[in-house]
Structures are given as C-alpha cells and as structure tokens.
Design a protein around this motif. Structure first.
Motif, mmCIF file in Angstrom:
data_model
loop_
_atom_site.group_PDB
_atom_site.id
_atom_site.type_symbol
_atom_site.label_atom_id
_atom_site.label_comp_id
_atom_site.label_asym_id
_atom_site.label_seq_id
_atom_site.Cartn_x
_atom_site.Cartn_y
_atom_site.Cartn_z
ATOM 1 N N ALA A 221 16.308 -0.323 -4.620
ATOM 2 C CA ALA A 221 15.987 -0.568 -3.204
ATOM 3 C C ALA A 221 17.023 0.088 -2.299
ATOM 4 O O ALA A 221 16.677 0.746 -1.304
ATOM 5 C CB ALA A 221 15.917 -2.067 -2.935
ATOM 6 N N ALA A 222 18.294 -0.054 -2.637
ATOM 7 C CA ALA A 222 19.359 0.517 -1.810
ATOM 8 C C ALA A 222 19.327 2.035 -1.834
ATOM 9 O O ALA A 222 19.536 2.691 -0.807
ATOM 10 C CB ALA A 222 20.719 0.003 -2.294
ATOM 11 N N ASP A 223 19.046 2.606 -3.001
ATOM 12 C CA ASP A 223 19.036 4.061 -3.139
ATOM 13 C C ASP A 223 17.932 4.687 -2.285
ATOM 14 O O ASP A 223 18.160 5.662 -1.561
ATOM 15 C CB ASP A 223 18.838 4.422 -4.608
ATOM 16 C CG ASP A 223 18.938 5.914 -4.859
ATOM 17 O OD1 ASP A 223 19.863 6.550 -4.314
ATOM 18 O OD2 ASP A 223 18.080 6.450 -5.584
ATOM 19 N N ILE A 224 16.740 4.125 -2.352
ATOM 20 C CA ILE A 224 15.635 4.679 -1.561
ATOM 21 C C ILE A 224 15.840 4.393 -0.085
ATOM 22 O O ILE A 224 15.525 5.235 0.774
ATOM 23 C CB ILE A 224 14.288 4.132 -2.069
ATOM 24 C CG1 ILE A 224 14.056 4.607 -3.508
ATOM 25 C CG2 ILE A 224 13.142 4.579 -1.158
ATOM 26 C CD1 ILE A 224 12.774 4.120 -4.123
ATOM 27 N N SER B 7 8.025 -0.333 -3.252
ATOM 28 C CA SER B 7 7.200 -0.208 -2.044
ATOM 29 C C SER B 7 8.068 0.173 -0.858
ATOM 30 O O SER B 7 9.077 -0.473 -0.581
ATOM 31 C CB SER B 7 6.481 -1.532 -1.746
ATOM 32 O OG SER B 7 5.682 -1.939 -2.845
ATOM 33 N N VAL B 8 7.658 1.251 -0.171
ATOM 34 C CA VAL B 8 8.298 1.647 1.076
ATOM 35 C C VAL B 8 7.420 1.146 2.215
ATOM 36 O O VAL B 8 6.259 1.556 2.331
ATOM 37 C CB VAL B 8 8.460 3.176 1.164
ATOM 38 C CG1 VAL B 8 9.069 3.570 2.508
ATOM 39 C CG2 VAL B 8 9.316 3.691 0.012
ATOM 40 N N PHE C 3 0.848 -1.190 0.000
ATOM 41 C CA PHE C 3 0.000 0.000 0.000
ATOM 42 C C PHE C 3 0.890 1.249 0.000
ATOM 43 O O PHE C 3 1.953 1.265 0.614
ATOM 44 C CB PHE C 3 -0.886 0.056 1.243
ATOM 45 C CG PHE C 3 -1.768 -1.140 1.467
ATOM 46 C CD1 PHE C 3 -2.118 -1.992 0.432
ATOM 47 C CD2 PHE C 3 -2.256 -1.414 2.734
ATOM 48 C CE1 PHE C 3 -2.931 -3.093 0.654
ATOM 49 C CE2 PHE C 3 -3.074 -2.505 2.972
ATOM 50 C CZ PHE C 3 -3.406 -3.353 1.934
ATOM 51 N N LYS C 4 0.401 2.300 -0.624
ATOM 52 C CA LYS C 4 1.119 3.571 -0.633
ATOM 53 C C LYS C 4 0.360 4.657 0.127
ATOM 54 O O LYS C 4 0.713 5.843 0.036
ATOM 55 C CB LYS C 4 1.400 4.007 -2.067
ATOM 56 C CG LYS C 4 2.487 3.176 -2.767
ATOM 57 C CD LYS C 4 2.775 3.708 -4.161
ATOM 58 C CE LYS C 4 4.027 3.063 -4.756
ATOM 59 N NZ LYS C 4 3.891 1.614 -4.983
ATOM 60 N N LEU D 88 8.799 9.961 0.783
ATOM 61 C CA LEU D 88 9.403 8.681 0.413
ATOM 62 C C LEU D 88 8.480 7.880 -0.505
ATOM 63 O O LEU D 88 8.935 7.225 -1.449
ATOM 64 C CB LEU D 88 9.739 7.888 1.670
ATOM 65 C CG LEU D 88 10.873 8.476 2.528
ATOM 66 C CD1 LEU D 88 10.882 7.853 3.916
ATOM 67 C CD2 LEU D 88 12.217 8.292 1.834
ATOM 68 N N ILE D 89 7.186 7.942 -0.239
ATOM 69 C CA ILE D 89 6.223 7.265 -1.113
ATOM 70 C C ILE D 89 6.246 7.895 -2.506
ATOM 71 O O ILE D 89 6.204 7.196 -3.528
ATOM 72 C CB ILE D 89 4.803 7.342 -0.515
ATOM 73 C CG1 ILE D 89 4.711 6.525 0.779
ATOM 74 C CG2 ILE D 89 3.772 6.882 -1.531
ATOM 75 C CD1 ILE D 89 4.816 5.030 0.609
ATOM 76 N N GLU D 90 6.339 9.217 -2.551
ATOM 77 C CA GLU D 90 6.424 9.892 -3.847
ATOM 78 C C GLU D 90 7.711 9.500 -4.567
ATOM 79 O O GLU D 90 7.717 9.331 -5.800
ATOM 80 C CB GLU D 90 6.363 11.400 -3.655
ATOM 81 C CG GLU D 90 6.332 12.186 -4.961
ATOM 82 C CD GLU D 90 5.178 11.797 -5.869
ATOM 83 O OE1 GLU D 90 5.357 11.848 -7.105
ATOM 84 O OE2 GLU D 90 4.096 11.440 -5.352
ATOM 85 N N ARG D 91 8.772 9.348 -3.806
ATOM 86 C CA ARG D 91 10.043 8.884 -4.399
ATOM 87 C C ARG D 91 9.868 7.493 -4.997
ATOM 88 O O ARG D 91 10.414 7.201 -6.077
ATOM 89 C CB ARG D 91 11.108 8.875 -3.307
ATOM 90 C CG ARG D 91 12.454 8.326 -3.722
ATOM 91 C CD ARG D 91 13.241 9.332 -4.545
ATOM 92 N NE ARG D 91 14.571 8.809 -4.792
ATOM 93 C CZ ARG D 91 14.872 7.906 -5.752
ATOM 94 N NH1 ARG D 91 13.926 7.465 -6.569
ATOM 95 N NH2 ARG D 91 16.113 7.488 -5.897
ATOM 96 N N ALA D 92 9.112 6.634 -4.324
ATOM 97 C CA ALA D 92 8.847 5.293 -4.848
ATOM 98 C C ALA D 92 8.040 5.366 -6.143
ATOM 99 O O ALA D 92 8.317 4.643 -7.109
ATOM 100 C CB ALA D 92 8.107 4.464 -3.799
ATOM 101 N N ARG D 93 7.036 6.238 -6.159
ATOM 102 C CA ARG D 93 6.224 6.388 -7.381
ATOM 103 C C ARG D 93 7.095 6.847 -8.555
ATOM 104 O O ARG D 93 6.935 6.371 -9.694
ATOM 105 C CB ARG D 93 5.094 7.385 -7.139
ATOM 106 C CG ARG D 93 4.026 6.918 -6.157
ATOM 107 C CD ARG D 93 2.887 7.922 -6.111
ATOM 108 N NE ARG D 93 1.949 7.659 -5.044
ATOM 109 C CZ ARG D 93 0.955 6.778 -5.096
ATOM 110 N NH1 ARG D 93 0.797 6.052 -6.195
ATOM 111 N NH2 ARG D 93 0.137 6.619 -4.078
ATOM 112 N N GLU D 94 7.979 7.786 -8.303
ATOM 113 C CA GLU D 94 8.869 8.268 -9.361
ATOM 114 C C GLU D 94 9.759 7.142 -9.871
ATOM 115 O O GLU D 94 9.973 7.006 -11.082
ATOM 116 C CB GLU D 94 9.717 9.421 -8.834
ATOM 117 C CG GLU D 94 8.936 10.695 -8.540
ATOM 118 C CD GLU D 94 9.788 11.738 -7.846
ATOM 119 O OE1 GLU D 94 10.994 11.465 -7.624
ATOM 120 O OE2 GLU D 94 9.260 12.812 -7.512
#
Length: 494
Positions: free
Chosen positions: A256-259, A225-226, A152-153, A208-214
């Motif tokens: 994964a490592a970057d986020i 997914s965060v 979920f986001k 962070l969620i927005e970073r995942a979407r990007e």
C-alpha cells in the motif's frame, strides 16, 4: 451455509442541493431484492452466483442505489442499515456487501464505516467481503471492519461483476482453506479529478491500476485497489487512497505504501485543468466543420454531472452554444419539472416560450436567471427506457415525465428529475436520434462514453458553474484534512 448480501450505493456530494431521502434509492427488500441481485451485472450479482454455486441459503435484505446527491437522510440510512443488521442478527456464515465507499449521511461523515462497524459488532467472526467503487473515500472504520476490500479497476465502471467475483475468491479461501487476510491502506494528501481517472485512456490512473494488477501477482497479495476518491465530499479523509488485502500485515502495509508513493509522485497528472467555456465552444465549432458530419461533437457539461450530484439544470453550456450560433444541437436531459408541466399543458405541436433551468441553487453558488427559449413542443411522453449496455445492461430507468422542445437551433430533452445519459434510449424513447445531431450536449462526465463516444467525431469537456465543477475554488471545504493537493500547492508527503 447461510450468506447475507446487500447492495447499498450512494456517492454523496456534500455541496449538492439535491436531497437524498429513502425514496431516492428506490429500495427493493427481501424477495424483490434477491430477484434483482440474481440478475444484476454488479458486484452483488457475482455474490449471488457464488452463493448459488455453494448451494447456500441466500438472504438479500436490501438492494438499493441512489444517484449522487446531497447527504443521505438519517431515517433513510437507518432503514437501509437496519435491514442488513436484522438479517445478520439471525446468524450467517458469510457477509458480502456491495457498497460505494463515499456515502455521507446527515449524522455520519462515513456512512459505510458506520454500517460496517455495526455489522462487525453483531458478527465479529464472520467472514466479511467488501466491494467498493473506484471513487470510494476510505476510512479506518471501513478498512478495519471487513476481511477484504476490492475496488473497481475501471472508469467508466465496466468491471463491477468481476470485482464481486474477486471478493468471493478471497472469502472462499477463508471458508475452505482457513485463509486469514489482513488489510492495510495508505492515503496521500491529494485530490484527483474524476476527468483524470478515465481508465480507457493512456494516463496516470491507467498506469496506477496496472501497477495494482502487477502487485496482485506477488506471493501473499490477495487484492490491491487504487481509489481515486470523491473530492466533492467534504470529509476528513476525502481523496486518493490505496488499499491492500494480503496474507501478512507487513506485506499489505508495504505494498500500500509503495503504490501510494507512486500516486503522490504522479499527483500533477491526476489534476484536470478546465478550459474557459468560450474556448471549448469555439473548439467544438472547428471540429464540427472539419468532421463534416462524421458524427456529433460530444460536449460534456461536467460541471453539472448527474452522477456526481449535479442538479442537471445549469444552463451555461446550452446558453453558450446557442449564443455562439451553433445549430443542429441535441441537448439533455435537462431537469426542470415546471418546464415539463408547461409543455404538457400546451400539448404537442404548440409553440411555447420556456424559462428553462437555473432554478436549483446550491449554498454558496450564484443565482442565475433561467434561459429563455422559444420553440415547438415536438414530443411528450414517459421518460422510461431500458439500457442496452455496457453499464447496467438490461436495467430500466425512469426520468419522470419528459418533453422535447424544438427550436431553430436545438432539440432539447426536458425531464422531471436529474438523470445520467446512460444510453441512447434516453433520447430514443422520445423519438430523438442523438447520433444524427451536429452537436450533442450531455450532462455527463464519464458514464455516457461507452455508448456515445465511439460514434462521436470528438469529445470536448465543457466547464459550467455547477456543483460538480472541476474548479475546486468554487467550493468551501471545511472538514477535509489540510494541507491537501491541489487545494494547497505546498502540500507535502513522504
């Protein structure tokens, strides 16, 4: 095409004294499970819609959800897992699982990982898609035993169905286009407080969620997914993690490592530091005076939050509010079956003195006397209502028998079992208009917000000494891998 899908959902608070037998899940099996999946506004609802669109044979062995509580009984886990395994063993082309990701059982620290490993042994080559809660505690067994992971986001979780749709897009690519996704995850050594994960606010979790979407827009990246994790599960890998499903292993690992590095850099922003209760109560009084009846002041007793494993019978916040002289209070639902029975025996209109709450004590927590309250039994009934939305829209919930005690300062809703105030119907089914209150005390942290927050003059988080407290020093962590931030201020990671 034959598709097996199931929903098994439990967030385990290993410190909670509330037991989790099979009955806590109110499980539906076979045809009843399939009927529930068809109309569910959750990930499995999206799974079902996808399967219907494919003209597939649909098998839904189980549809089960229990409120957060203590470790799941072994026989309950075996019954739920066994139903899934029995259908998978019959043969299938796709497996779609709607799980939580933070289930602990009496025998397994990682309930979902154990289930997924068993499924994989039975069906090693079958595409397996997994939808998880934002509060999942990831493990190697979870990540390595599925083809894709999508979390979920949103929190409150209003994208459960959309998460299921995301899973089916990836799985459909496997079936129709020969896609071969791979998973990777990263796990910085940190806890995040759930009160710092509200994605409706401008905060670190939202960023962070927005970073995942990007990241999901990049070539070869299928899902990012965060996971904020669930810190009240004392298991080795509890806490924040990032999972990535991609077309290449190095891509998944690097994203994964970057986020995760960004998560670690913002770790202080994911910590919630609670105010002393007396300060919160004083703030509530000031806000109510300034608001002048523009809506109730919403007091969230997050230390006794049902949807994190709380007993819903800790009296700290109500006692402090009464002691400070606040009036026009609506409070509930309070879990106290003995008090409900006493109200039932007295009957509507009777004046009664109750010894309310503080009766369920967790190991390591102080035993406090019940709160003595005298009032009139205003209403008695069955605590059943239907959710108007946006979470679990249309679903009917039952709180056990219920009673309303009216005192000079408050109207207190008392029920027979712990219950999250999903909807105004919690109160309306017993004749209470919660929005007419001056102060509204809810044993909730986040799920009440979509319904109650828009009509509140303010929202104030109130500390209490329950098993869902944000004060981690109240808990004896024995299994979690140390050092971990913020338990250990010197924790380091690179």
């Amino acid at each position: 095409m034959r598709i097996v899908m199931a929903r098994i959902n439990h967030e385990t608070n290993t410190f909670s004294p509330i037991p989790t037998p099979l009955s806590a899940f109110t499980p539906l099996w076979g045809e009843e499970a399939e009927a529930a999946a068809r109309v569910s506004n959750t990930a499995i609802g999206a799974f079902h819609a996808y399967a219907r669109a494919q003209g597939a044979e649909i098998a839904v062995p189980v549809f089960a959800m229990a409120n957060p509580s203590g470790p799941v009984a072994d026989d309950a886990f075996e019954a739920l897992a066994g139903a899934v395994l029995e259908e998978v063993a019959k043969g299938c082309d796709i497996i779609l699982l709607d799980l939580h990701g933070a289930m602990v059982t009496q025998s397994f620290d990682d309930g979902e990982g154990e289930l997924l490993a068993r499924v994989r042994r039975l069906a090693p080559g079958v595409p397996l898609g997994l939808a998880l809660d934002l509060h999942a505690n990831l493990t190697d067994d979870i990540v390595s035993n599925c083809d894709c992971i999508v979390g979920f986001k949103t929190y409150p979780h209003i994208d459960m169905y959309e998460t299921g749709e995301h899973v089916t897009r990836i799985i459909d690519g496997m079936v129709r286009e020969g896609l071969r996704p791979v998973n990777a995850w990263s796990h910085p050594p940190q806890f995040a407080h759930t009160l710092s994960m509200n994605t409706t606010q401008d905060n670190a979790m939202s960023a962070l969620i927005e970073r995942a979407r990007e990241a999901e827009t990049a070539a070869g990246v299928l899902a990012v997914s965060v996971f904020g994790g669930f810190s009240l599960a004392d298991i080795p890998t509890a806490g924040v993690s990032v999972a990535v499903t991609a077309t290449r292993e190095d891509t998944a690992r690097d994203v994964a490592a970057d986020i995760a590095r960004e998560v670690w850099q913002r770790r202080d922003e994911l910590v919630f530091r609670e105010e002393p209760l007396d300060i919160s109560i004083a703030q509530a009084r000031r806000v109510a005076e300034e608001a002048g009846g523009a809506g109730p002041v919403l007091l969230l007793d997050h230390g006794d939050n049902c949807m994190s494993g709380g007993t819903c019978d800790v009296m700290d916040v109500l006692e402090a509010a009464l002691g400070a002289g606040l009036d026009g209070i609506v409070c509930g639902p309070i879990n106290d079956a003995a008090a409900v029975e006493a109200c039932q025996a007295a009957g509507e209109g009777a004046e009664i003195t109750l010894k309310l709450g503080n009766k369920i004590v967790a190991d390591g927590f102080a035993s406090l006397p019940p709160l003595s309250v005298t009032g009139v039994v205003e209403a008695l009934g069955e605590g059943r209502y239907t959710v108007s939305g946006p979470i679990y829209t249309g679903q009917t919930f039952f709180m056990g028998r219920a009673a309303v005690l009216r005192t000079p300062q408050a109207r207190i809703l008392i029920v027979e079992q712990p219950h999250e105030p999903w909807d105004a119907g919690v109160f309306q089914c017993l004749g209470i208009d919660p929005f007419a209150a001056r102060f509204l005390i809810l044993k909730s942290r986040m799920y009440c917000r979509p319904v109650f927050e828009p009509r509140a003059s303010a929202v104030i988080a109130c500390a209490s000494r329950g098993v869902t407290s944000s004060a981690y020093e109240l808990f004896s962590f024995e299994k979690v891998t140390r050092p971990i931030f913020p338990l250990d201020e010197g924790a380091n990671w690179s």
